[in-house]
Design a protein around this motif. Structure first.
Motif, PDB file in Angstrom:
ATOM      1  N   CYS A  23       0.807  -1.221   0.000  1.00 20.08           N
ATOM      2  CA  CYS A  23       0.000   0.000   0.000  1.00 20.08           C
ATOM      3  C   CYS A  23       0.840   1.270   0.000  1.00 20.08           C
ATOM      4  N   SER A  24       2.037   1.206   0.541  1.00 19.29           N
ATOM      5  CA  SER A  24       2.828   2.431   0.680  1.00 19.29           C
ATOM      6  C   SER A  24       3.135   3.077  -0.665  1.00 19.29           C
ATOM      7  N   ASP A  25       3.275   2.279  -1.712  1.00 19.87           N
ATOM      8  CA  ASP A  25       3.535   2.848  -3.039  1.00 19.87           C
ATOM      9  C   ASP A  25       2.612   2.276  -4.123  1.00 19.87           C
ATOM     10  N   ASN A  26       1.539   1.601  -3.702  1.00 23.12           N
ATOM     11  CA  ASN A  26       0.556   1.011  -4.627  1.00 23.12           C
ATOM     12  C   ASN A  26       1.204   0.073  -5.642  1.00 23.12           C
ATOM     13  N   SER A  27       2.179  -0.690  -5.189  1.00 23.99           N
ATOM     14  CA  SER A  27       2.900  -1.575  -6.100  1.00 23.99           C
ATOM     15  C   SER A  27       2.463  -3.027  -5.941  1.00 23.99           C
ATOM     16  N   ILE A  28       2.542  -3.735  -7.043  1.00 25.06           N
ATOM     17  CA  ILE A  28       2.301  -5.175  -7.096  1.00 25.06           C
ATOM     18  C   ILE A  28       3.579  -5.792  -7.650  1.00 25.06           C
ATOM     19  N   THR A  29       4.174  -6.716  -6.908  1.00 28.35           N
ATOM     20  CA  THR A  29       5.400  -7.390  -7.333  1.00 28.35           C
ATOM     21  C   THR A  29       5.081  -8.847  -7.614  1.00 28.35           C
ATOM     22  N   PHE A  30       5.537  -9.350  -8.754  1.00 34.65           N
ATOM     23  CA  PHE A  30       5.273 -10.734  -9.155  1.00 34.65           C
ATOM     24  C   PHE A  30       6.264 -11.696  -8.512  1.00 34.65           C
ATOM     25  N   ILE A  38       3.635 -15.248 -17.050  1.00 37.27           N
ATOM     26  CA  ILE A  38       3.186 -14.063 -17.784  1.00 37.27           C
ATOM     27  C   ILE A  38       4.018 -13.885 -19.044  1.00 37.27           C
ATOM     28  N   GLU A  39       5.308 -14.028 -18.896  1.00 36.76           N
ATOM     29  CA  GLU A  39       6.235 -13.864 -20.014  1.00 36.76           C
ATOM     30  C   GLU A  39       5.931 -14.865 -21.127  1.00 36.76           C
ATOM     31  N   LEU A  40       5.673 -16.108 -20.764  1.00 39.19           N
ATOM     32  CA  LEU A  40       5.419 -17.147 -21.754  1.00 39.19           C
ATOM     33  C   LEU A  40       4.038 -17.032 -22.388  1.00 39.19           C
ATOM     34  N   SER A  41       3.038 -16.606 -21.611  1.00 41.45           N
ATOM     35  CA  SER A  41       1.670 -16.601 -22.140  1.00 41.45           C
ATOM     36  C   SER A  41       1.265 -15.296 -22.809  1.00 41.45           C
ATOM     37  N   PRO A  56     -16.708  -8.589  -9.716  1.00 38.87           N
ATOM     38  CA  PRO A  56     -17.758  -8.507  -8.691  1.00 38.87           C
ATOM     39  C   PRO A  56     -18.376  -9.860  -8.332  1.00 38.87           C
ATOM     40  N   ALA A  57     -18.534 -10.748  -9.293  1.00 36.45           N
ATOM     41  CA  ALA A  57     -19.152 -12.050  -9.024  1.00 36.45           C
ATOM     42  C   ALA A  57     -18.337 -12.876  -8.038  1.00 36.45           C
ATOM     43  N   TRP A  58     -17.027 -12.703  -8.057  1.00 34.19           N
ATOM     44  CA  TRP A  58     -16.146 -13.457  -7.166  1.00 34.19           C
ATOM     45  C   TRP A  58     -15.737 -12.647  -5.948  1.00 34.19           C
ATOM     46  N   GLY A  59     -15.963 -11.339  -5.981  1.00 37.37           N
ATOM     47  CA  GLY A  59     -15.528 -10.475  -4.884  1.00 37.37           C
ATOM     48  C   GLY A  59     -14.028 -10.332  -4.824  1.00 37.37           C
ATOM     49  N   THR A  60     -13.373 -10.404  -5.990  1.00 41.49           N
ATOM     50  CA  THR A  60     -11.914 -10.320  -6.054  1.00 41.49           C
ATOM     51  C   THR A  60     -11.494  -9.324  -7.130  1.00 41.49           C
ATOM     52  N   TYR A  61     -10.191  -9.203  -7.314  1.00 41.20           N
ATOM     53  CA  TYR A  61      -9.617  -8.361  -8.350  1.00 41.20           C
ATOM     54  C   TYR A  61      -8.718  -9.220  -9.216  1.00 41.20           C
ATOM     55  N   GLY A  62      -8.544  -8.795 -10.436  1.00 43.50           N
ATOM     56  CA  GLY A  62      -7.702  -9.542 -11.353  1.00 43.50           C
ATOM     57  C   GLY A  62      -6.953  -8.596 -12.261  1.00 43.50           C
ATOM     58  N   PHE A  63      -6.092  -9.160 -13.084  1.00 39.38           N
ATOM     59  CA  PHE A  63      -5.380  -8.358 -14.067  1.00 39.38           C
ATOM     60  C   PHE A  63      -5.131  -9.187 -15.308  1.00 39.38           C
ATOM     61  N   ILE A  64      -4.971  -8.472 -16.409  1.00 38.19           N
ATOM     62  CA  ILE A  64      -4.711  -9.099 -17.701  1.00 38.19           C
ATOM     63  C   ILE A  64      -3.565  -8.332 -18.351  1.00 38.19           C
ATOM     64  N   ILE A  65      -2.774  -9.028 -19.134  1.00 38.96           N
ATOM     65  CA  ILE A  65      -1.618  -8.435 -19.785  1.00 38.96           C
ATOM     66  C   ILE A  65      -1.959  -8.114 -21.238  1.00 38.96           C
ATOM     67  N   ASN A  66      -1.591  -6.915 -21.671  1.00 39.52           N
ATOM     68  CA  ASN A  66      -1.799  -6.453 -23.049  1.00 39.52           C
ATOM     69  C   ASN A  66      -3.209  -6.714 -23.572  1.00 39.52           C
ATOM     70  N   PRO A  67      -4.228  -6.164 -22.904  1.00 42.24           N
ATOM     71  CA  PRO A  67      -5.601  -6.397 -23.365  1.00 42.24           C
ATOM     72  C   PRO A  67      -5.919  -5.546 -24.601  1.00 42.24           C
ATOM     73  N   THR A  68      -6.891  -6.002 -25.366  1.00 42.59           N
ATOM     74  CA  THR A  68      -7.417  -5.185 -26.459  1.00 42.59           C
ATOM     75  C   THR A  68      -8.717  -4.577 -25.949  1.00 42.59           C
ATOM     76  N   LEU A  69      -8.687  -3.286 -25.692  1.00 40.33           N
ATOM     77  CA  LEU A  69      -9.831  -2.591 -25.116  1.00 40.33           C
ATOM     78  C   LEU A  69     -10.392  -1.595 -26.122  1.00 40.33           C
ATOM     79  N   GLU A  70     -11.721  -1.479 -26.144  1.00 40.61           N
ATOM     80  CA  GLU A  70     -12.368  -0.552 -27.059  1.00 40.61           C
ATOM     81  C   GLU A  70     -12.253   0.891 -26.583  1.00 40.61           C
ATOM     82  N   GLN A  71     -12.321   1.096 -25.281  1.00 40.92           N
ATOM     83  CA  GLN A  71     -12.237   2.440 -24.729  1.00 40.92           C
ATOM     84  C   GLN A  71     -10.861   2.664 -24.120  1.00 40.92           C
ATOM     85  N   GLU A  72     -10.440   3.904 -24.129  1.00 41.44           N
ATOM     86  CA  GLU A  72      -9.158   4.233 -23.521  1.00 41.44           C
ATOM     87  C   GLU A  72      -9.286   4.166 -22.000  1.00 41.44           C
TER      88      GLU A  72
END
Length: 134
Positions: A23-30, A38-41, A56-72
């Motif tokens: 929380c001190s710097d809002n960082s996530i370390t792998f 991540i590198e391979l996939s 919301p359905a799981w009550g968790t957070y997630g992340f995706i690498i290099n997504p294709t998003l319609e909105q900025e």
């Protein structure tokens, strides 16, 4: 006693894939194994962008690498920290503070959170940051 055993068992099962959230710097370390996955996939050679989102359905957070998003939207760069020899990113939307608040975790500690890997129908991979057991 049973809670300790369950936490220990879960850590053995998923020990390879985790993040350290701070929380001190809002960082996530792998973890090394997670970064390797991540590198391979992600099939990215020059750069990698991370999109963090709520599930919301799981009550968790997630992340995706290099997504294709319609909105900025806000994407974070995966960065190498020379000082600590670690790889991760800075999560600002949602922030690590927000995630800790939602998971009801103490703000003054760095937390090791298990990550599970899921595949979408189109073959893309997303990473779920699991809510810790109480």
């Amino acid at each position: 006693m049973l809670k300790r055993f369950l936490l220990w068992w879960r850590s053995l099962r998923y020990h390879r894939y985790y993040v350290i959230a701070d929380c001190s710097d809002n960082s996530i370390t792998f973890s090394r194994k997670l970064y390797r996955h991540i590198e391979l996939s992600s099939h990215c050679e020059d750069y990698a962008k991370v999109f963090v989102f709520e599930i919301p359905a799981w009550g968790t957070y997630g992340f995706i690498i290099n997504p294709t998003l319609e909105q900025e939207t806000q994407l974070a760069d995966i960065q190498y920290n020379e000082k600590f020899k670690t790889i991760g990113f800075e999560s600002l939307c949602p922030s690590v503070n927000w995630i800790f608040s939602h998971y009801r975790l103490p703000y003054h500690l760095k937390m090791k959170l298990t990550v599970t890997i899921h595949r979408l129908g189109d073959g893309k991979v997303f990473y779920n940051i699991e809510r810790p057991l109480p």
